[in-house]
Design a protein around this motif. Structure first.
Motif, mmCIF file in Angstrom:
data_model
loop_
_atom_site.group_PDB
_atom_site.id
_atom_site.type_symbol
_atom_site.label_atom_id
_atom_site.label_comp_id
_atom_site.label_asym_id
_atom_site.label_seq_id
_atom_site.Cartn_x
_atom_site.Cartn_y
_atom_site.Cartn_z
ATOM 1 N N HIS A 103 -87.031 -9.779 50.104
ATOM 2 C CA HIS A 103 -87.075 -11.244 50.545
ATOM 3 C C HIS A 103 -88.306 -10.580 51.655
ATOM 4 O O HIS A 103 -89.724 -11.246 51.577
ATOM 5 N N ASP A 104 -88.126 -10.010 52.040
ATOM 6 C CA ASP A 104 -89.561 -9.248 52.826
ATOM 7 C C ASP A 104 -90.714 -8.149 52.593
ATOM 8 O O ASP A 104 -91.510 -8.712 53.464
ATOM 9 N N GLY A 105 -90.934 -8.178 51.013
ATOM 10 C CA GLY A 105 -91.677 -7.972 50.657
ATOM 11 C C GLY A 105 -91.487 -6.856 51.140
ATOM 12 O O GLY A 105 -92.240 -5.305 49.873
ATOM 13 N N ASN A 106 -90.311 -5.768 51.196
ATOM 14 C CA ASN A 106 -90.502 -4.428 50.630
ATOM 15 C C ASN A 106 -90.073 -4.121 49.095
ATOM 16 O O ASN A 106 -89.375 -4.531 49.409
ATOM 17 N N GLU A 107 -89.916 -2.444 48.969
ATOM 18 C CA GLU A 107 -89.326 -2.922 47.855
ATOM 19 C C GLU A 107 -89.102 -1.418 47.530
ATOM 20 O O GLU A 107 -88.882 -0.460 48.358
ATOM 21 N N SER A 124 -81.150 3.492 44.977
ATOM 22 C CA SER A 124 -82.227 3.652 46.622
ATOM 23 C C SER A 124 -81.452 3.336 47.606
ATOM 24 O O SER A 124 -80.579 1.787 47.469
ATOM 25 N N SER A 125 -80.784 3.639 48.825
ATOM 26 C CA SER A 125 -80.110 3.121 50.062
ATOM 27 C C SER A 125 -81.483 3.291 51.161
ATOM 28 O O SER A 125 -80.819 2.394 52.135
ATOM 29 N N GLN A 126 -82.546 3.339 50.699
ATOM 30 C CA GLN A 126 -83.668 2.994 51.815
ATOM 31 C C GLN A 126 -84.599 2.752 51.258
ATOM 32 O O GLN A 126 -85.250 3.196 49.893
ATOM 33 N N LEU A 143 -89.661 6.823 57.203
ATOM 34 C CA LEU A 143 -88.751 5.985 56.474
ATOM 35 C C LEU A 143 -89.719 4.397 57.397
ATOM 36 O O LEU A 143 -90.251 4.264 57.632
ATOM 37 N N VAL A 144 -88.283 3.274 56.108
ATOM 38 C CA VAL A 144 -89.663 2.141 56.421
ATOM 39 C C VAL A 144 -88.678 1.087 56.752
ATOM 40 O O VAL A 144 -88.143 0.281 58.541
ATOM 41 N N ARG A 145 -87.458 1.429 56.085
ATOM 42 C CA ARG A 145 -85.648 0.480 56.738
ATOM 43 C C ARG A 145 -84.912 1.272 55.752
ATOM 44 O O ARG A 145 -85.403 1.243 54.879
ATOM 45 N N ASN A 146 -83.412 0.743 56.814
ATOM 46 C CA ASN A 146 -82.468 0.904 55.682
ATOM 47 C C ASN A 146 -82.514 0.080 55.020
ATOM 48 O O ASN A 146 -83.089 -1.085 55.470
ATOM 49 N N ASN A 177 -72.020 4.365 35.054
ATOM 50 C CA ASN A 177 -71.703 5.230 36.445
ATOM 51 C C ASN A 177 -73.297 4.681 37.781
ATOM 52 O O ASN A 177 -73.340 3.807 37.189
ATOM 53 N N ILE A 178 -72.644 5.063 38.595
ATOM 54 C CA ILE A 178 -73.630 5.085 39.698
ATOM 55 C C ILE A 178 -73.797 6.425 40.593
ATOM 56 O O ILE A 178 -72.734 6.794 40.752
ATOM 57 N N VAL A 179 -74.973 7.003 40.883
ATOM 58 C CA VAL A 179 -75.765 8.301 41.540
ATOM 59 C C VAL A 179 -76.339 7.278 42.743
ATOM 60 O O VAL A 179 -77.385 6.556 41.801
ATOM 61 N N MET A 180 -75.592 7.603 43.717
ATOM 62 C CA MET A 180 -76.741 7.436 45.087
ATOM 63 C C MET A 180 -77.515 8.467 45.295
ATOM 64 O O MET A 180 -77.209 9.261 45.662
ATOM 65 N N MET A 181 -78.578 8.668 44.444
ATOM 66 C CA MET A 181 -79.860 9.760 44.336
ATOM 67 C C MET A 181 -81.146 8.678 43.932
ATOM 68 O O MET A 181 -81.706 9.634 43.994
ATOM 69 N N GLY A 182 -81.213 7.537 44.695
ATOM 70 C CA GLY A 182 -82.669 7.067 44.554
ATOM 71 C C GLY A 182 -83.283 7.067 46.293
ATOM 72 O O GLY A 182 -83.331 8.476 46.647
ATOM 73 N N MET A 183 -83.970 6.415 46.475
ATOM 74 C CA MET A 183 -84.704 6.485 47.125
ATOM 75 C C MET A 183 -84.190 6.653 48.864
ATOM 76 O O MET A 183 -83.411 5.838 48.722
ATOM 77 N N GLY A 184 -84.477 7.484 49.655
ATOM 78 C CA GLY A 184 -83.194 7.095 51.035
ATOM 79 C C GLY A 184 -82.243 8.430 51.067
ATOM 80 O O GLY A 184 -82.100 8.745 49.827
#
Ligand code: SAH
Ligand code: SF4
Length: 386
Positions: A103-107, A124-126, A143-146, A177-184
């Motif tokens: 909602h703040d425009g970050n992607e 993605s996490s970040q 890094l833009v943000r968490n 399944n989930i893999v935390m392997m996206g951005m960040g």
């Protein structure tokens, strides 16, 4: 006069969307508090949780087990948000990638990688990453943000929307399944990641078990211990080199937590055993880390740790200096690990045509739009030529 929602006056109005509290990403205890704060009994939290995380409902008016009068109050005060979809692409190999706009425009990007009857959502996490691994596309953007817990869970929920996988099926599901392997780097944003995964694992909602969740880290040693004891999810470690000298260059966080400390953290990772092995990810870089001597050293290093390897063919991106190892070198590398007693499949790259493969993610709708335009121009000239 009716105010459009976009005016500053509308945004500060008591019940404007901006002022409503997003319920996605609140822990069960926080949801209870929200309800008791408006004078409702705590058991309403259970009903809402069921609607939000089991049924996937975003519209309070459709939550038919809740009294109409309460639905009106919920509409005033709360929202069940989903990230917006800036771009959705499906690859020739059926993987799907979303560029989500928050909602703040970050992607940030999320990818679904389907297998025959199940599949993993890569989350993605970040927005961006601060760790600057030299072979990683995300690492070039700072890094833009968490991401918040709600934005992390929201990626999974929006992926499920896309496949109509609500209510949460009790048996087989495609998004299994989930893999935390996206951005960040998920362990740099540990608090939010842990909160999000706790919501995702909750048996009364999305209900994906810790055995079906894998968190990939570049090696933040102290947080690996917390992750193991508090979440107990599967661990993947981005190893990529057998010497500190090389790993310092490829994965600069190695200067802080060198290989020996990383391996010790793997040895003590609580839920790792021979049935649930840690994965050592190893990106195959031609002439950099792919010699037979490297493979033999890996066997020596990994002895006694319950691990399996995942050899990742390097996925190139515009402007990068590395090349992917040849298939015959990767096969030989894999055989040496196998002979040493380790499983070491070469990962089949997925979604390369839509830049959805490992390390190719970068939140740049501009870049994607450019690619779409380029593809359209090419199709146009092909049509003209035929
Ligand atoms: N930050 C975490 C998780 C995200 S990266 C980590 O580093 O582990 C997910 C995986 O993709 C990591 O193993 C990472 O090293 C790998 N990767 C990054 N860029 C890559 C590229 N260009 N080609 C192949 N794998 C890459
Ligand atoms: Fe960050 Fe992982 Fe990419 Fe390294 S490989 S820059 S830690 S996302």
């Amino acid at each position: 006069m009716i105010q459009p929602l976009t005016t500053p006056e509308a945004q500060t109005a008591p019940n404007s969307i901006e002022n409503r509290i997003d319920l996605v990403g609140l822990s069960k205890a926080e949801l209870k508090t929200q309800l008791t704060d408006i004078g409702e009994p705590a058991f309403r939290a259970k009903q809402l949780w069921h609607w939000i995380y089991h049924r996937g409902e975003t519209d309070f008016d459709q939550m038919t087990t809740i009294a109409k009068s309460l639905r009106a109050i919920l509409n005033e005060k709360f929202i069940v948000r989903r990230p917006g979809i800036a771009l959705e692409q499906t690859s020739n190999d059926k993987s799907r990638k979303w560029l989500f706009k928050f909602h703040d425009g970050n992607e940030a990007e999320t990818v679904f990688i389907p297998e025959e009857d199940r599949g993993a959502v890569c989350i993605s996490s970040q927005v961006g990453c601060s760790l600057s691994c030299t072979f990683c596309h995300t690492g070039t953007m700072d890094l833009v943000r968490n991401l918040t817990a709600g934005e992390i869970v929201g990626q999974m929920m929006a992926a499920r929307d896309s496949y109509n996988e609500w209510p949460s099926p009790s048996g087989d599901r495609l998004l299994s399944n989930i893999v935390m392997m996206g951005m960040g780097e998920p362990l740099i944003n540990y608090e939010n990641v842990a909160k999000a995964l706790t919501i995702i694992m909750d048996g009364e909602g999305i209900a994906i078990s810790k055995r079906r969740i894998t968190l990939s880290t570049s090696g933040l040693v102290p947080m690996m211990d917390r992750c193991g004891s508090e979440l107990g999810v599967n661990l993947a470690v981005s190893l990529h080199a057998v010497t500190d000298e090389l790993r310092d260059v490829l994965v600069p966080i190695n200067k802080k937590y060198p290989i020996k400390e990383l391996l010790d953290a793997c040895r003590r990772y609580p839920s790792a055993n021979n049935a649930r092995r840690i994965t050592f990810e190893y990106v195959m870089l031609k002439g950099v880390n792919d010699s037979q001597a490297d493979a033999r050293e890996l066997v020596r290093m990994a002895k006694g740790i319950p691990v399996k390897f995942n050899l990742i063919p390097f996925n190139p991106w515009p402007g990068v200096a590395y090349d992917c190892s040849t298939m015959s070198d990767m096969k030989r590398f894999s055989e040496i690990l196998n002979d040493g007693g380790f499983s070491a499949p070469i990962r089949v790259p997925r979604g390369r045509d839509i830049l959805a493969a490992c390390g190719q993610l970068k939140s740049a709708s501009k870049r994607d739009v450019e690619k779409l335009k380029q593809d359209a121009r090419q199709r146009q000239s092909e049509r003209e030529a035929s």
